[in-house]
Motif scaffolding. Sequence first.
Motif, PDB file in Angstrom:
ATOM      1  N   TYR A   1       0.889  -1.225  -0.003  1.00  0.00           N
ATOM      2  CA  TYR A   1      -0.069   0.057  -0.080  1.00  0.00           C
ATOM      3  C   TYR A   1       0.903   1.196   0.023  1.00  0.00           C
ATOM      4  O   TYR A   1       1.827   1.325   0.653  1.00  0.00           O
ATOM      5  CB  TYR A   1      -0.722   0.030   1.176  1.00  0.00           C
ATOM      6  N   ASP A   2       0.658   2.176  -0.822  1.00  0.00           N
ATOM      7  CA  ASP A   2       1.563   3.380  -0.748  1.00  0.00           C
ATOM      8  C   ASP A   2       0.627   4.643  -0.306  1.00  0.00           C
ATOM      9  O   ASP A   2      -0.727   4.612  -0.558  1.00  0.00           O
ATOM     10  CB  ASP A   2       1.526   3.705  -2.248  1.00  0.00           C
ATOM     11  N   SER A   3       1.217   5.670   0.315  1.00  0.00           N
ATOM     12  CA  SER A   3       0.484   6.698   0.895  1.00  0.00           C
ATOM     13  C   SER A   3       0.823   7.966   0.096  1.00  0.00           C
ATOM     14  O   SER A   3       1.006   9.048   0.797  1.00  0.00           O
ATOM     15  CB  SER A   3       0.868   6.715   2.261  1.00  0.00           C
ATOM     16  N   CYS A   4       1.073   7.889  -0.966  1.00  0.00           N
ATOM     17  CA  CYS A   4       1.355   9.110  -1.631  1.00  0.00           C
ATOM     18  C   CYS A   4       0.322  10.009  -2.198  1.00  0.00           C
ATOM     19  O   CYS A   4       0.391  11.123  -2.887  1.00  0.00           O
ATOM     20  CB  CYS A   4       2.248   8.759  -3.052  1.00  0.00           C
ATOM     21  N   ARG A   5      -0.942   9.526  -2.129  1.00  0.00           N
ATOM     22  CA  ARG A   5      -1.980  10.359  -2.571  1.00  0.00           C
ATOM     23  C   ARG A   5      -2.527  11.327  -1.509  1.00  0.00           C
ATOM     24  O   ARG A   5      -2.405  10.980  -0.418  1.00  0.00           O
ATOM     25  CB  ARG A   5      -3.019   9.446  -2.867  1.00  0.00           C
ATOM     26  N   SER A   6      -2.896  12.490  -1.883  1.00  0.00           N
ATOM     27  CA  SER A   6      -3.100  13.734  -0.933  1.00  0.00           C
ATOM     28  C   SER A   6      -3.838  14.818  -1.702  1.00  0.00           C
ATOM     29  O   SER A   6      -4.105  14.793  -2.825  1.00  0.00           O
ATOM     30  CB  SER A   6      -1.660  14.218  -0.604  1.00  0.00           C
ATOM     31  N   VAL A   7      -4.820  15.413  -1.077  1.00  0.00           N
ATOM     32  CA  VAL A   7      -5.575  16.551  -1.313  1.00  0.00           C
ATOM     33  C   VAL A   7      -5.292  17.634  -0.202  1.00  0.00           C
ATOM     34  O   VAL A   7      -5.507  17.541   0.867  1.00  0.00           O
ATOM     35  CB  VAL A   7      -7.163  16.019  -1.155  1.00  0.00           C
ATOM     36  N   MET A   8      -5.231  19.088  -0.878  1.00  0.00           N
ATOM     37  CA  MET A   8      -5.284  20.245   0.110  1.00  0.00           C
ATOM     38  C   MET A   8      -6.623  20.785   0.316  1.00  0.00           C
ATOM     39  O   MET A   8      -7.322  21.115  -0.433  1.00  0.00           O
ATOM     40  CB  MET A   8      -4.170  21.205  -0.806  1.00  0.00           C
ATOM     41  N   LEU A   9      -6.953  20.643   1.650  1.00  0.00           N
ATOM     42  CA  LEU A   9      -8.288  21.189   2.050  1.00  0.00           C
ATOM     43  C   LEU A   9      -8.162  22.628   2.482  1.00  0.00           C
ATOM     44  O   LEU A   9      -7.248  23.269   2.712  1.00  0.00           O
ATOM     45  CB  LEU A   9      -8.715  20.404   3.509  1.00  0.00           C
ATOM     46  N   ASP A  10      -9.522  23.191   2.073  1.00  0.00           N
ATOM     47  CA  ASP A  10      -9.537  24.378   2.083  1.00  0.00           C
ATOM     48  C   ASP A  10     -10.831  24.815   3.126  1.00  0.00           C
ATOM     49  O   ASP A  10     -11.778  23.921   3.308  1.00  0.00           O
ATOM     50  CB  ASP A  10      -9.950  25.205   0.769  1.00  0.00           C
ATOM     51  N   CYS A  11     -10.905  26.077   3.340  1.00  0.00           N
ATOM     52  CA  CYS A  11     -11.994  26.470   4.403  1.00  0.00           C
ATOM     53  C   CYS A  11     -13.395  25.987   3.618  1.00  0.00           C
ATOM     54  O   CYS A  11     -13.574  26.603   2.615  1.00  0.00           O
ATOM     55  CB  CYS A  11     -11.864  27.770   4.865  1.00  0.00           C
ATOM     56  N   GLY A  12     -14.121  25.515   4.268  1.00  0.00           N
ATOM     57  CA  GLY A  12     -15.795  25.200   3.780  1.00  0.00           C
ATOM     58  C   GLY A  12     -15.568  23.611   3.142  1.00  0.00           C
ATOM     59  O   GLY A  12     -16.754  23.333   2.792  1.00  0.00           O
ATOM     60  N   ASP A  13     -14.396  23.110   2.924  1.00  0.00           N
ATOM     61  CA  ASP A  13     -14.609  21.859   2.387  1.00  0.00           C
ATOM     62  C   ASP A  13     -15.158  20.793   3.249  1.00  0.00           C
ATOM     63  O   ASP A  13     -14.942  20.933   4.587  1.00  0.00           O
ATOM     64  CB  ASP A  13     -13.021  21.145   2.029  1.00  0.00           C
ATOM     65  N   ILE A  14     -15.589  19.762   2.918  1.00  0.00           N
ATOM     66  CA  ILE A  14     -16.371  18.846   3.505  1.00  0.00           C
ATOM     67  C   ILE A  14     -15.669  17.181   3.186  1.00  0.00           C
ATOM     68  O   ILE A  14     -15.653  17.022   2.109  1.00  0.00           O
ATOM     69  CB  ILE A  14     -17.755  18.583   3.557  1.00  0.00           C
ATOM     70  N   VAL A  15     -15.282  16.401   4.284  1.00  0.00           N
ATOM     71  CA  VAL A  15     -14.738  15.292   3.749  1.00  0.00           C
ATOM     72  C   VAL A  15     -15.832  14.228   4.182  1.00  0.00           C
ATOM     73  O   VAL A  15     -16.220  14.313   5.344  1.00  0.00           O
ATOM     74  CB  VAL A  15     -13.302  14.835   4.666  1.00  0.00           C
ATOM     75  N   VAL A  16     -16.292  13.322   3.161  1.00  0.00           N
ATOM     76  CA  VAL A  16     -17.370  12.560   3.452  1.00  0.00           C
ATOM     77  C   VAL A  16     -16.742  11.101   3.218  1.00  0.00           C
ATOM     78  O   VAL A  16     -16.277  10.674   2.167  1.00  0.00           O
ATOM     79  CB  VAL A  16     -18.520  12.775   2.403  1.00  0.00           C
ATOM     80  N   LEU A  17     -16.794  10.197   4.441  1.00  0.00           N
ATOM     81  CA  LEU A  17     -16.432   8.825   4.248  1.00  0.00           C
ATOM     82  C   LEU A  17     -17.822   7.861   4.746  1.00  0.00           C
ATOM     83  O   LEU A  17     -18.402   7.963   5.530  1.00  0.00           O
ATOM     84  CB  LEU A  17     -15.272   8.415   5.329  1.00  0.00           C
ATOM     85  N   MET A  18     -17.936   6.708   3.875  1.00  0.00           N
ATOM     86  CA  MET A  18     -18.899   5.825   4.212  1.00  0.00           C
ATOM     87  C   MET A  18     -18.808   4.595   3.711  1.00  0.00           C
ATOM     88  O   MET A  18     -17.747   4.193   2.884  1.00  0.00           O
ATOM     89  CB  MET A  18     -20.217   6.418   3.234  1.00  0.00           C
ATOM     90  N   THR A  19     -19.517   3.420   4.268  1.00  0.00           N
ATOM     91  CA  THR A  19     -19.408   2.126   3.789  1.00  0.00           C
ATOM     92  C   THR A  19     -20.326   1.817   2.608  1.00  0.00           C
ATOM     93  O   THR A  19     -21.309   2.510   2.499  1.00  0.00           O
ATOM     94  CB  THR A  19     -19.605   1.206   5.003  1.00  0.00           C
ATOM     95  N   ASP A  20     -20.421   0.587   2.162  1.00  0.00           N
ATOM     96  CA  ASP A  20     -21.477   0.142   1.264  1.00  0.00           C
ATOM     97  C   ASP A  20     -22.685   0.174   1.851  1.00  0.00           C
ATOM     98  O   ASP A  20     -23.809  -0.110   0.855  1.00  0.00           O
ATOM     99  CB  ASP A  20     -20.826  -0.835   0.446  1.00  0.00           C
ATOM    100  N   GLY A  21     -23.039   0.176   3.006  1.00  0.00           N
ATOM    101  CA  GLY A  21     -24.322  -0.028   3.454  1.00  0.00           C
ATOM    102  C   GLY A  21     -25.151   1.247   3.075  1.00  0.00           C
ATOM    103  O   GLY A  21     -26.398   1.263   3.124  1.00  0.00           O
ATOM    104  N   VAL A  22     -24.360   2.277   2.933  1.00  0.00           N
ATOM    105  CA  VAL A  22     -25.050   3.517   2.493  1.00  0.00           C
ATOM    106  C   VAL A  22     -25.359   3.560   0.948  1.00  0.00           C
ATOM    107  O   VAL A  22     -26.604   3.813   0.565  1.00  0.00           O
ATOM    108  CB  VAL A  22     -24.039   4.865   2.812  1.00  0.00           C
ATOM    109  N   SER A  23     -24.648   3.307   0.141  1.00  0.00           N
ATOM    110  CA  SER A  23     -24.631   3.584  -1.501  1.00  0.00           C
ATOM    111  C   SER A  23     -25.281   2.344  -1.922  1.00  0.00           C
ATOM    112  O   SER A  23     -25.996   2.341  -3.135  1.00  0.00           O
ATOM    113  CB  SER A  23     -23.282   3.573  -2.072  1.00  0.00           C
ATOM    114  N   GLU A  24     -25.297   1.314  -1.067  1.00  0.00           N
ATOM    115  CA  GLU A  24     -25.982  -0.021  -1.967  1.00  0.00           C
ATOM    116  C   GLU A  24     -27.307  -0.519  -1.276  1.00  0.00           C
ATOM    117  O   GLU A  24     -27.778  -1.368  -1.381  1.00  0.00           O
ATOM    118  CB  GLU A  24     -24.988  -1.273  -1.668  1.00  0.00           C
ATOM    119  N   SER A  25     -27.969   0.696  -0.366  1.00  0.00           N
ATOM    120  CA  SER A  25     -29.347   0.386   0.293  1.00  0.00           C
ATOM    121  C   SER A  25     -30.140   0.488  -0.970  1.00  0.00           C
ATOM    122  O   SER A  25     -30.136   1.226  -1.954  1.00  0.00           O
ATOM    123  CB  SER A  25     -29.589   1.517   1.007  1.00  0.00           C
TER     124      SER A  25
END
Length: 984
Positions: free
Chosen positions: A894-918
């Motif tokens: 597993y590589d940890s090279c992926r990144s995103v710069m966050l700005d004020c007002g940004d929203i990070v959304v994490l979910m499992t497939d129980g949400v998307s596959e309902s």
Amino acid sequence: MNEKSNFEKRPPGTFLRAVAMIFLLGGPLLGLLAGILVRGQEDRNADNSLDDYVAERAAVLKRETFAITEALYHIRAFFQSSTTVSRDQFRIFTEALLSRHPIIARVEWIPYVTESKRAEHERRARAEGLEGYRIWARNPNREILTVPARIDYYPIYFIEPLAVVRRVLGFDLSYDKTRRSILELAVERNEVKLTDPINLTQESNPPRGFLALLPLFEERGAQTRQQSRTLRGVIGITIQARELLFHSLGVSQNDPSPEIYFELADEDSSGKPAVIASSSSGDPSARFLPQASSVLMELGGQRWRLSARPSQTFLDRHRTAKPFVLGAGVFLLWELLGGITLFLTNRFHNIALRDQSLVYESAVLSLREGVVVANTDGRFLLLNPSAREILGLGGQNAAVPNLPNTKGLFLPDTVTPFPPERLPLARALKGESVTEEIFLRNEALPNGIWLSSSGAPIRNEEGTLVGGVINFRDISEWKLASESLRQSVKELKDLKYAVDQASIVSITNLDGKILYCNEIFCQISGYSAGELLGQDHRLVNSGFHPPAFFQDLWTEIGAGSVWRGVMRNRAKSGHFFWVDTTIVPLLNEAGQCERYLALSKDVTFSQMQEQDLLLHSNAVEQTADVVFITDRDGVIGYVNPAFESITGFSRADALGKTPRILKSGSNDPPYYEELWRTILSGQSFRSTTINRKKNGGMFECEQTITPIKDSAGNITNFVSVIKDITDRVMRQRQEVEMKYAAQVQQQLYPALGLEIQGFDIAGTSYPAEFACGDYYDYLEARNGTLCLAIGDVSGHGMAPAMIMTATRSYLRFLVRSQSDLGQIMSAVNEVLYADLEKSRFVALLLVTIDLETRRLHYINAGLTSGYVLDKNGEVKAELSICGPPLGMLSDATYDSCRSVMLDCGDIVVLMTDGVSESRNQLDEFFEPEGALAVVRAHRRESAQQIVESLYHEVREFSAGAPQLDDITAIVCKVGGNNGIGRLT
């Protein structure tokens, strides 16, 4: 017989007169019909001639139209030969064209002018001497106006002959929507298109015509011709419709009395015609016939119809004298045939009458019935031998009495003399037809005989009464037989009444069709007699008996034997009834079966009692619960199969024993004292207890003991019902344990207390069962970074929950001891691969956020993508899968090279497939887009409110369907409410 009839034998005059009338009237009618048929054929020939002529003229009209099309292409070639064409060059070229085609009213050059070149176009025209030139048009009120600014224009720039229509220069053809659509269609397809009919002048009754349009393109380059051409303009030809019509017909417009009226019409899309031109003025119905011939043509995108109506002169020219000649010939031939037929019919009929008279006379003399004929004076003219014998008048040579002297005739009471005026012969001589029964007794017949006599009047051909005739026969034996039959019928009716009152009766033919049914049959079946007659007994078949039952029935009665049996039928209302039936074959004199008689008795009540008893017995035998019956002293007299299968004691083991064989020792003596006191008082005893099986094993059960009483109310037996609840008790214990485990697991999720400046964080998890296989966590890692983790263990329930707990422990230890995400994920994968079954794995998304720089790093090991939304709710980044789930592959990296710069007002959304596959009831998925839409709609609320709204929206989308998977989500708002983030 020496006497002769005085009746005159005459031919059937009425028939001959009718035949003569048929021939007399038939001749003129047939002659007229023949003439009409021939005249109709001549008129059809004239119509065919008209159709051929119209088709020929339509072909000429098409050729003329094609010639105009060719002229347009010549003009286009003329323009293509030079980049610039002057007005004089156009005039010289078109003068020759107009001289060759007189049907062309004018030729026009219509350049294509865009809005950006309009002013330059108008200046150039005025510079060429067209003073006051401008692009103009007419509004719906026919008022002239300057065309307002538009994208493009199609003004008339060249026109010949110019002197006649100079005023139309600058007229924008595209201002009218209809013309513009034709222009655009011609340009699009690069071919000739015709407009709808137009007025060629502004007069009160202007001539009609139409425009033929052809686009002209300027070609640039040799390759990719379609892409490089530019529209220069459109060439137009105005065609005079009337000139085109007469030129195609080849007739003069000044013909004062044409034989055919022609009309050229344009049909719109609905098929409604608009007349363009006609061959003569005025109302055509005054001079021409209504029948018409027409041809539909497709020319230049327009639908034209050429119609023709003939004059009477045209039809007269196709008619001849044949109808009159043929009609006269048919008339004469028919009348000759009629005369011959009448002569032969009269001759043959007279011969037949003579022969018929001889036959009738011989027949009357040989009849066994008596026949008497008298004239209107009552004198007997004819008595055949049978009449003399029956009446006792002696031999052939005995005197014949007159009607008034006839004696010995009595009424049916055998005492009262029959009145002479009521005798059948007397009434026949009055013109009546009558039948009577008469008792005859005289010296020759002292015991008397019964006669059946019928009388009828005799009339000649003119209908005049000339006599009467009677015939009679001796019915004495028949009267005796009738009396005997009447008595037998009465006895049968009495017997039938008695049977009908006691039984259900029906009679069928050999095919089983019902011929008779009594009232009781109708009452018990609910069907009326009208509904039953003609049907078979399948109408009341309940479907209870198998086909073999009825096959045996038919085999037995088909062999002539009586069948007896009990069967269940169904009434019209749907309820069932039982009948005890006897079916008897009814034989004829030859011993062959003709019909079947069915006698039935309603046994529904007794049959239902028997069925109820059988049903109760089967219920006890087949129930899954233990049932046993004891006498008053507690000695077992019956056990059901469930007793044997659950306790292990066989029927032989239990019978004669007491229930002590099931005693486990778990109950003390007071329990049994209360048991006996309750049941001996006549009440039921219920308890939950533990019994012992034959093998020594214990089972928990619910037991009910009920006293059984006789008709006097005395207790005779006890019935005990035992329900094994061991499995249910075990499940209840397991549920309690699982609820406790779920409470412990919920305590492992993040709790309140951790605040992070500038971040608002919330998470939630809703398990599908008591225990949850999903995991979420957020904590402070090394070097002042925030770590968010969300995972999904394959499956759900207790086992995934335990794996989730272990994963949480590994991850919390590694996050605090290491900073590289790739090393953390690899270490967790190595441990899980060694511990988990091959069918188990953990999908995990691990995110770290540098609290100073607000840079986000992540690794997604097989979990549903996470998302970063900007302050407007648009997707800024997708945290997609970048490695396999943990515990699936031993050598996964597993590589940890992926990144995103966050700005004020940004929203990070994490979910499992129980949400998307309902899923909802239509089997549609909620999808990640559905989750993002919820976050986007609630982005101004707190993180806790967003995750709660997300769960409620998912469940509302499922519309009450059961939750099939764990639902888990984390929301992290950058620069959230009050700038404070709380770990919840």
